[in-house]
Design a protein around this motif. Sequence first.
Motif, PDB file in Angstrom:
ATOM      1  N   LEU A  43       0.930  -1.358  -0.032  1.00 30.91           N
ATOM      2  CA  LEU A  43      -0.114   0.005   0.091  1.00 30.91           C
ATOM      3  C   LEU A  43       0.781   1.202   0.115  1.00 30.91           C
ATOM      4  N   ARG A  49      -2.495   2.514  -4.396  1.00 27.72           N
ATOM      5  CA  ARG A  49      -3.390   2.597  -3.351  1.00 27.72           C
ATOM      6  C   ARG A  49      -5.021   3.198  -3.932  1.00 27.72           C
ATOM      7  N   LEU A 157      -7.583   2.173   4.486  1.00 24.33           N
ATOM      8  CA  LEU A 157      -6.787   1.863   3.220  1.00 24.33           C
ATOM      9  C   LEU A 157      -6.437   3.108   2.591  1.00 24.33           C
ATOM     10  N   GLY A 160      -3.093   4.098   3.732  1.00 24.21           N
ATOM     11  CA  GLY A 160      -2.257   3.016   3.828  1.00 24.21           C
ATOM     12  C   GLY A 160      -1.998   1.986   5.008  1.00 24.21           C
ATOM     13  N   ILE A 191      -1.668  -6.475  -5.000  1.00 29.74           N
ATOM     14  CA  ILE A 191      -1.746  -6.461  -3.428  1.00 29.74           C
ATOM     15  C   ILE A 191      -2.224  -7.757  -2.725  1.00 29.74           C
TER      16      ILE A 191
END
Length: 509
Positions: A43, A49, A157, A160, A191
């Motif tokens: 992230l 992201r 999220l 991060g 991810i």
Amino acid sequence: MAAAPVWSVDPRTGKQREQVAVEATAQEVDAAVEAAHAARAALADRSVRSAFLRSAAAGLDAARDGLIETADAETALGPVRLTGELARTTYQLQSFADIVDEGAFLDVVINHPDDTATPPVPDLRRHKVPLGVVAVYSASNFPFAFSVAGGDTASALAAGCPVVVKAHPDHPALSELVAKVLRRAAAEHDIPEGVVGLVHGFDAGVDLIRHPLVAAAGFTGSVRGGRALFDAAAAREVPIPFHGELGSLNPVVVTEAAAAERAEVIGSGLAGSMTLGVGQFCVKPGLVLVPSGAAGDGLVKALTAAVADTDAGVLLDHRMRDNFIAGVAERAQLPEVETPVTPGAGGEHSVSAGFLTVPARKLAEEGAYDLLLEECFGPVTVVVRYEDADEATAVLSRLPGNLTATVHLSGAEAAGEGRGAEILAELTALAGRVLVNGWPTGVAVAPAQHHGGPYPATTSTSTSVGGTAIERWLRPVVYQGTPEALLPKELHDENPLGLPRRFNGVLER
């Protein structure tokens, strides 16, 4: 001992639909947190992201029909309400993606050395970094917007921070489906799927808050449950921030002039707000100060007609239904408490809306009537009839912190005449969002929004709705005398990422 099964239950019938999972063991909670912790580096790139957040929103939109069908089967909130809530949830994800791209949330500040200052200023470069793994505790009454893909997850999220979500037992099947959508979106951008963990079970929630790799937590729920987790977060060897939304009465003050001017409009508006979603909104107006006398009587009459015309509805689960029926019955038994429309059981699985009235003098001192100052989850409100401004102020002075507080003023009062400003000041001390001539139900997702308030509304001064919700999961770090080759790109003089920042005292955009 076998792990306990997790069942999806239909609140309209009380019957089990299907087993969707098992309660997580301590080892499984540990594995989920470890996997989330390992996903932090994925992230780090803000472009990745933000793309992940947009893919998550698109994935939820693509799965809309199946998600809404499952959500309705588990919550009885209805397709119309759930469709709107899902749209709000995807909008939140997209909004945080925009915030990530913009980068202002990093709060970049750069000061070059200044030997002429007293004391001298060295080279200082400051920005914000993510805290780490965030534990998210889902809400019962918002299966999309305050659950697996809700505001806590989206903002974490965006900051991060990977998340591990403790699913709410009222919508476990939906929680599993939403988590799969988020993990698929993560995989699209290389991810690890562990960036969004999901666990079920009461004990799992306790294990989660105590895990040493969990760096912060977000919670939406009851005062009892939230306070227990808040205390556990503080009692850890290394305490962590706990951003909890626990409970709120959301008081409303109606002035005599406002009641005289538009009693029917205010009465019907109150009925709509307190019964919206079968009274299961965290910002439901639960205590309403109405003047005694003819003007207030007219408002109560309009409220009576509107509430009496409201259909019975189904609460999120039978435990909530039982608590609602017992709670309103206990309150109605207090001397001088009247029930113009009696709330309670509306059928084998439903409840009927209603409201109570009580003289303001009964709430002026501590005692049995303090029960009326506690939130009652469901379609009920307490109308407090006050004789004068001093009685209204005495009641307000006894209220705990709230998410919202509202005042209804006449046209002249809104223009500055009378006590409007004084009442507004009293309400500002009580709540994080103060409304004039409106109703608190409906929390707009907007940059200026604040969804929080003094305890027990929330356990921190932060918001869980709006762009600044991201600030909960960040901490500032300053680098002193650090060669630029070693610094993050966000702190380079040339600003290669084009970030908003304050450079030697000048705000650059």
